[in-house]
Scaffold this active site. Structure first.
Site, mmCIF file in Angstrom:
data_model
loop_
_atom_site.group_PDB
_atom_site.id
_atom_site.type_symbol
_atom_site.label_atom_id
_atom_site.label_comp_id
_atom_site.label_asym_id
_atom_site.label_seq_id
_atom_site.Cartn_x
_atom_site.Cartn_y
_atom_site.Cartn_z
ATOM 1 C CB THR A 64 -0.897 0.021 1.261
ATOM 2 O OG1 THR A 64 -1.762 -1.101 1.197
ATOM 3 C CG2 THR A 64 -1.734 1.279 1.349
ATOM 4 C CG ASP A 74 -1.441 -6.747 -2.657
ATOM 5 O OD1 ASP A 74 -2.368 -5.930 -2.715
ATOM 6 O OD2 ASP A 74 -1.289 -7.555 -1.719
ATOM 7 C CB SER A 75 2.745 -8.132 0.875
ATOM 8 O OG SER A 75 1.644 -8.130 1.748
HETATM 9 N N1 ASP Z 1 -2.563 -5.477 0.242
HETATM 10 C C1 ASP Z 1 -1.494 -4.656 0.730
HETATM 11 C C2 ASP Z 1 -0.222 -5.488 0.762
HETATM 12 O O1 ASP Z 1 -0.024 -6.230 1.681
HETATM 13 C C3 ASP Z 1 -1.808 -4.123 2.079
HETATM 14 C C4 ASP Z 1 -0.743 -3.247 2.696
HETATM 15 O O2 ASP Z 1 0.276 -2.936 2.135
HETATM 16 O O3 ASP Z 1 -0.956 -2.818 3.827
HETATM 17 O O4 ASP Z 1 0.575 -5.421 -0.127
#
Ligand code: ASP
Length: 345
Positions: free
Chosen positions: A18, A61-62
């Site tokens: 994010t 995205d993780s």
């Molecule tokens: N979906 C995002 C990720 O994990 C959420 C975040 O970065 O907080 O890449």
């Protein structure tokens, strides 16, 4: 705490998440390239640190994090280990605790900080939490006392708290305070000053740094619930190539005592499959034998997962299985602390 006289030099590794995302035309957050960090946070010049940036292309995205990327991250740290005082990994929060746990086992005799951070709002948003998270992470990654890093371990910094990576867990999707460390105190707290809790921080290693990136992903998870069917349990335990199962149980490690269940577990353990009992509770520890409903688990050879997080249990198993050790040795090592990931009784 006094800093080393020469300015600290950091490597910032941007993987995605994010922190660097933007909204696309349909309103979904998508990973984008992270511009020069000084563009987003000009204030970091005041830290007086030197730093370089290594950005993943494309950023991810993780949720798409994988053991292959953990190996790549270890390679980046290994190649740059002698050139930097500390490493900052910008990472999505969703799987950050898995990456931090995996790196804690793969980076051996770490004597420098490797700190993961991210944010709940993208860095371009007006109320973003990214700036504070990055600035303080950098400050901690470069902090030294008597010429040595204050925090020579893999950590997560988020919303004013520094946690041991393999004790951390993402527990909230909405609050800026997205992480906690249910069974181990924070290692530092950022207020007006950064308060380091040295008693809880790992000591400097005696031997030299190296990486050990061998992992084996042949594990599965059996999450118990009242009413679970025999066929559901069998389908998990009969997974082809399976070497270990994390059995998520109730309370102190208790679970159903139906004869079909006990017989099935016993058969699999005799066939060499490792069954690790981990509690579904966030806080506290598994204690096999405390209740009758777990005493039989101990007798048939189930391994207690102590107070490890799910993330630490998954990655510790992958790492131990990757070492080609006898099953009995893997079981022994699972129950002791390798990198501060569990509380030994
Ligand atoms: N979906 C995002 C990720 O994990 C959420 C975040 O970065 O907080 O890449």
């Amino acid at each position: 705490m006094s800093r080393n006289s020469s300015p600290a030099k950091l490597l910032i590794i941007y993987t995605g998440g994010t922190i660097g995302m933007a909204f696309d035309n349909s309103g979904s957050l998508v990973p984008m390239g992270f511009r020069e960090i000084k563009y987003h946070i000009p204030e970091i010049a005041k830290l007086g640190y030197e730093f370089d940036m290594h950005a993943f292309t494309p950023p991810i995205d993780s949720s798409n994090m994988s053991p292959e990327i953990w190996v790549a991250l270890c390679g980046i740290i290994e190649r740059n280990y002698n050139s930097y005082d500390g490493f900052v990994i910008l990472h999505g929060s969703d799987t950050m605790a898995f990456t931090a746990s995996a790196l804690s086992f793969m980076l051996q005799n770490l004597d420098k900080p490797v700190i993961l951070t991210g944010s709940q709002l993208p860095i371009g948003e007006i109320r973003t939490d990214a700036k504070e998270n990055i600035i303080t992470t950098m400050e901690i990654a470069g902090a030294k006392k008597e010429g040595r890093s204050i925090v020579p371990e893999v950590c997560i910094y988020f919303d004013y708290f520094l946690f041991r990576g393999n004790r951390s867990k993402k527990y909230n999707t909405e609050k800026f305070e997205a992480f906690h460390s249910p069974n181990y105190p924070s290692l530092a707290e950022a207020g007006i000053d950064i308060l380091y809790k040295e008693a809880y921080i790992t000591s400097h290693p005696q031997q030299s740094f190296h990486v050990n990136t061998k992992l084996d992903t042949n594990i599965a998870v059996l999450k118990m619930f009242p009413g679970i069917t025999q066929s559901a349990v069998e389908s998990i335990l009969n997974t082809p190539g399976l070497k270990a199962v994390i059995m998520e149980t109730f309370g102190n490690g208790n679970t159903i005592t139906a004869p079909w269940f006990i017989q099935l577990l016993e058969k699999k353990i005799k066939a060499g499959i490792i069954i690790v009992d981990r509690t579904q509770c966030d806080g506290g520890s598994v204690e096999l034998g405390r209740y009758e409903t777990s005493a039989y688990l101990k007798e048939i050879g189930v391994t207690g997962g102590s107070d490890m997080t799910f993330e630490a249990t998954v990655t510790k198993l992958m790492w131990l299985l990757g070492q080609d050790l006898p099953v009995a040795e893997v079981k022994r090592l699972l129950e002791i602390s390798l990198k501060g990931e569990l509380t030994e009784k």
